[in-house]
Write a protein that holds these residues in place. Sequence first.
Motif, PDB file in Angstrom:
ATOM      1  N   CYS A  45       4.835   7.153   6.230  1.00 16.84           N
ATOM      2  CA  CYS A  45       4.071   5.949   5.935  1.00 16.84           C
ATOM      3  C   CYS A  45       3.287   5.484   7.150  1.00 16.84           C
ATOM      4  O   CYS A  45       3.581   5.844   8.292  1.00 16.84           O
ATOM      5  CB  CYS A  45       4.985   4.831   5.426  1.00 16.84           C
ATOM      6  SG  CYS A  45       6.398   4.467   6.474  1.00 16.84           S
ATOM      7  N   ASP A 102       4.496  -3.230   6.281  1.00 13.89           N
ATOM      8  CA  ASP A 102       5.197  -3.480   5.020  1.00 13.89           C
ATOM      9  C   ASP A 102       4.415  -4.411   4.110  1.00 13.89           C
ATOM     10  O   ASP A 102       4.478  -4.318   2.901  1.00 13.89           O
ATOM     11  CB  ASP A 102       6.561  -4.112   5.296  1.00 13.89           C
ATOM     12  CG  ASP A 102       7.497  -3.144   6.000  1.00 13.89           C
ATOM     13  OD1 ASP A 102       7.614  -2.005   5.542  1.00 13.89           O
ATOM     14  OD2 ASP A 102       8.090  -3.536   7.012  1.00 13.89           O
ATOM     15  N   VAL A 114       2.374   4.823   1.706  1.00 15.79           N
ATOM     16  CA  VAL A 114       3.767   5.267   1.612  1.00 15.79           C
ATOM     17  C   VAL A 114       3.781   6.521   0.743  1.00 15.79           C
ATOM     18  O   VAL A 114       3.465   6.461  -0.444  1.00 15.79           O
ATOM     19  CB  VAL A 114       4.671   4.191   0.977  1.00 15.79           C
ATOM     20  CG1 VAL A 114       6.121   4.684   0.948  1.00 15.79           C
ATOM     21  CG2 VAL A 114       4.569   2.878   1.730  1.00 15.79           C
ATOM     22  N   ALA A 159      10.590   1.563   3.676  1.00 20.16           N
ATOM     23  CA  ALA A 159       9.798   2.289   2.687  1.00 20.16           C
ATOM     24  C   ALA A 159      10.660   3.203   1.826  1.00 20.16           C
ATOM     25  O   ALA A 159      10.383   3.412   0.647  1.00 20.16           O
ATOM     26  CB  ALA A 159       8.703   3.100   3.382  1.00 20.16           C
ATOM     27  N   SER A 191       5.400   7.339  -4.625  1.00 19.90           N
ATOM     28  CA  SER A 191       4.282   7.235  -3.686  1.00 19.90           C
ATOM     29  C   SER A 191       3.235   6.254  -4.187  1.00 19.90           C
ATOM     30  O   SER A 191       2.756   5.383  -3.444  1.00 19.90           O
ATOM     31  CB  SER A 191       3.641   8.614  -3.472  1.00 19.90           C
ATOM     32  OG  SER A 191       4.544   9.509  -2.859  1.00 19.90           O
ATOM     33  N   GLU A 217       4.900   2.514  -4.427  1.00 17.13           N
ATOM     34  CA  GLU A 217       5.169   1.855  -3.143  1.00 17.13           C
ATOM     35  C   GLU A 217       3.891   1.637  -2.332  1.00 17.13           C
ATOM     36  O   GLU A 217       3.772   0.647  -1.605  1.00 17.13           O
ATOM     37  CB  GLU A 217       6.198   2.648  -2.348  1.00 17.13           C
ATOM     38  CG  GLU A 217       7.583   2.675  -2.984  1.00 17.13           C
ATOM     39  CD  GLU A 217       8.133   1.285  -3.269  1.00 17.13           C
ATOM     40  OE1 GLU A 217       7.963   0.396  -2.408  1.00 17.13           O
ATOM     41  OE2 GLU A 217       8.710   1.082  -4.354  1.00 17.13           O
ATOM     42  N   SER A 218       2.918   2.532  -2.453  1.00 13.49           N
ATOM     43  CA  SER A 218       1.633   2.312  -1.777  1.00 13.49           C
ATOM     44  C   SER A 218       0.905   1.127  -2.404  1.00 13.49           C
ATOM     45  O   SER A 218       0.265   0.333  -1.701  1.00 13.49           O
ATOM     46  CB  SER A 218       0.767   3.572  -1.842  1.00 13.49           C
ATOM     47  OG  SER A 218       1.307   4.603  -1.042  1.00 13.49           O
TER      48      SER A 218
END
Length: 284
Positions: free
Chosen positions: A39, A43, A55, A210, A238, A241-242
């Motif tokens: 990542c 955050d 991420v 992450a 992916s 979370e991104s």
Amino acid sequence: PVINALKDTLLIQTAIHADETPVKVIQEDREKCYMWVYCSGADSPDDTQANKNIVLYDYQPSRAASCPINYLGGYKGFLQVDGYAGYESTNAMLVGCMAHARRKFIDAQKAQLKGKSGRADWAVSHIQKLYKIEAQLKTKTNAERFEIRKDLSVPLLNEFKAWLDKTVAHVVPKSAIGAAVSYTLNQWQKLIAYTQDGQLSIDNNRAERAIKPFVIGRKNWLFSNTASGANASANLYSVIESAKANGLEPRQYIEYLLTELPKRKAGDDLKDLLPWVVKLGVVN
């Protein structure tokens, strides 16, 4: 295509965080497989140090050094990790994790006689001074962070190193405090590397946070059946979370991608579909 575009963008960032965690894959002929996470950014999209908040999860059937080597290719930027030796073979400039060193001294604290203070207490207190400095840097620019660390953090680190060099001769190597001192000394150059550049962090908590959603999910679904299923999980995590890291509501972002991607041709530029460009609903 979006995962590939995110990875291309990740690998041109000057700093990346990485971590890995076990995952059970039933049809793999081995006890443990691994989900790796890479990542960049921060955050939260509100963090003043945020750049491209990416991420990415990468499923691999092992924890071998070849996994990060193959994923990162010839990446030569900063790579912030824990003390796992598998990262040593990459071309990246490794940056350590002070949180890992602190945990080892906290373990040593727990091993002390009740009501007694000792060497571990001094180390934990000293590391806390470094974190108090970091707490003041959240709204600072990279240049300001670098200068403040040079003035305040570096002297504390020098004092810490002198204490470690003196203490290592007076502790039992296999004791909890001995293990903490040895780990910190062995990782020292990586642990102080964060003072070289204002964009770097004192620890690898970015990657640890992450990977946490995957770890929480694993407690519920327990395993993947096949490698292709694990890869599908990696892709979904992916994207989700991104999206969250960039302030997007994941469901809306996935629906947007599924609407827009069929309109594109192979080889089209997908920069307008990346999560820090798209404007949708925000995370609750």
